[in-house]
Design a protein around this motif. Sequence first.
Motif, PDB file in Angstrom:
ATOM      1  N   UNK A  69     -21.259  97.165   7.988  1.00  0.00           N
ATOM      2  CA  UNK A  69     -21.040  98.519   8.495  1.00  0.00           C
ATOM      3  C   UNK A  69     -19.858  99.197   7.825  1.00  0.00           C
ATOM      4  N   UNK A  70     -18.834  98.426   7.450  1.00  0.00           N
ATOM      5  CA  UNK A  70     -17.636  99.049   6.897  1.00  0.00           C
ATOM      6  C   UNK A  70     -17.840  99.547   5.469  1.00  0.00           C
ATOM      7  N   UNK A  71     -18.949  99.171   4.841  1.00  0.00           N
ATOM      8  CA  UNK A  71     -19.212  99.629   3.477  1.00  0.00           C
ATOM      9  C   UNK A  71     -19.915 100.991   3.452  1.00  0.00           C
ATOM     10  N   UNK A  72     -20.559 101.350   4.552  1.00  0.00           N
ATOM     11  CA  UNK A  72     -21.341 102.584   4.583  1.00  0.00           C
ATOM     12  C   UNK A  72     -20.826 103.462   5.725  1.00  0.00           C
ATOM     13  N   UNK A  73     -19.917 104.341   5.386  1.00  0.00           N
ATOM     14  CA  UNK A  73     -19.290 105.209   6.384  1.00  0.00           C
ATOM     15  C   UNK A  73     -19.690 106.652   6.115  1.00  0.00           C
TER      16      UNK A  73
ATOM     17  N   UNK B 269     -28.383 104.064   5.042  1.00  0.00           N
ATOM     18  CA  UNK B 269     -28.304 105.490   5.327  1.00  0.00           C
ATOM     19  C   UNK B 269     -27.916 105.730   6.782  1.00  0.00           C
ATOM     20  N   UNK B 270     -28.510 104.972   7.697  1.00  0.00           N
ATOM     21  CA  UNK B 270     -28.200 105.142   9.114  1.00  0.00           C
ATOM     22  C   UNK B 270     -26.736 104.816   9.397  1.00  0.00           C
ATOM     23  N   UNK B 271     -26.234 103.722   8.813  1.00  0.00           N
ATOM     24  CA  UNK B 271     -24.821 103.382   8.995  1.00  0.00           C
ATOM     25  C   UNK B 271     -23.916 104.489   8.450  1.00  0.00           C
TER      26      UNK B 271
END
Length: 362
Positions: A168-172, A279-281
């Motif tokens: 999660x922390x890669x896609x903000x 994309x959602x993340x």
Amino acid sequence: MSAAVSAPPRVLHLITDPRRRGAQNLARDLHAELLRRGRPSALCALQPHPDAPADSDTPVLGPSRHHPATLRALRAAAARADVVVAHGSSTLQACAVGLLGTRTPFVYVNIGDPRHWTASLSRRLRVGLFLHRAGAVSAISDGARDVLLERFRLPAAKVRTIPNGRPADRFTPAADDAGRRRARAGLGLPAHGLLVAWIGALSPEKRPDVALDALALLPDVHLAVAGEGPLRAAAEAADTTGRVHFLGHLDDPAPLYRAADALVLSSDSEGVPGVLIEAALAGLPAVATDVGWVRDVVRDGVTGALVPPGDPGALAEALGKVLAGDRAGLAAAARRHALDHFDLAAVADSWQDLLDRVARRR
């Protein structure tokens, strides 16, 4: 006297080639997460690939997927592991054949729709034989698990559902409009106006032609296409709008998610695509074809929209509604859903448990 604590199993992740896509991305992320947790993990590829990054540090076992030298190298690498994780259909055959007669079990990760890649009876029988050799099979969805059990007559205890996952922390999400403009500038994309992202291999089952035909029905919307593949030249020639931007392969797609207003997926066949999770993340609503188990990620009307495959008109209509609607509400719902179901931290917990169980049975 206290009970002895067994050491965590040594894990070898096997991917088809060093490219960064699909099954390879999940393998790399899971490998990195296990290492972060202090658990022994290694990663290698069966064969080289001309499109692999020049700076790839993934060891390659041999000249081709099932070459005798490749299988010998696989046996040698597996001898130093307690369990092998086979990511992708090519690695299934390699492990089923190459590890025959060894003491090292393997777990097969099924990320696609087996109904698509085992359409013929002969292939279904061959794949079923390989699957029965596995110590365990991981399905990315309960629906995929049901298909595996029915199609290949696998024992229920052998197949476990573990979702696809991403860190999660890669896609903000982009912090604001200024952040979105900076992301666009870094990719050479228009600073203003609506932008839709398409990310994937430019191959027949991904149907980039459907996305381009849909774009032609949406005036003033731009499409950023990230990926390489055999259909790239045809896709570039088919663009009659001048609003399609071909970016080639992106080692890191996160800036494109931050640059875009929505993601489009136009495939004829999928499992649970990692691109939808990413994309959602990143807080991006998606319009996707309702194939495989896409609806595990895209909740129609809540996080995006689902449309039938092969229908540019329906895709364009759904995209138009998403782009003109409450994108912020869809984006927030998409991120919440992805964090609840597809964050790699929780997915890795399930993997850790499965690998421990398979290694103990060794």
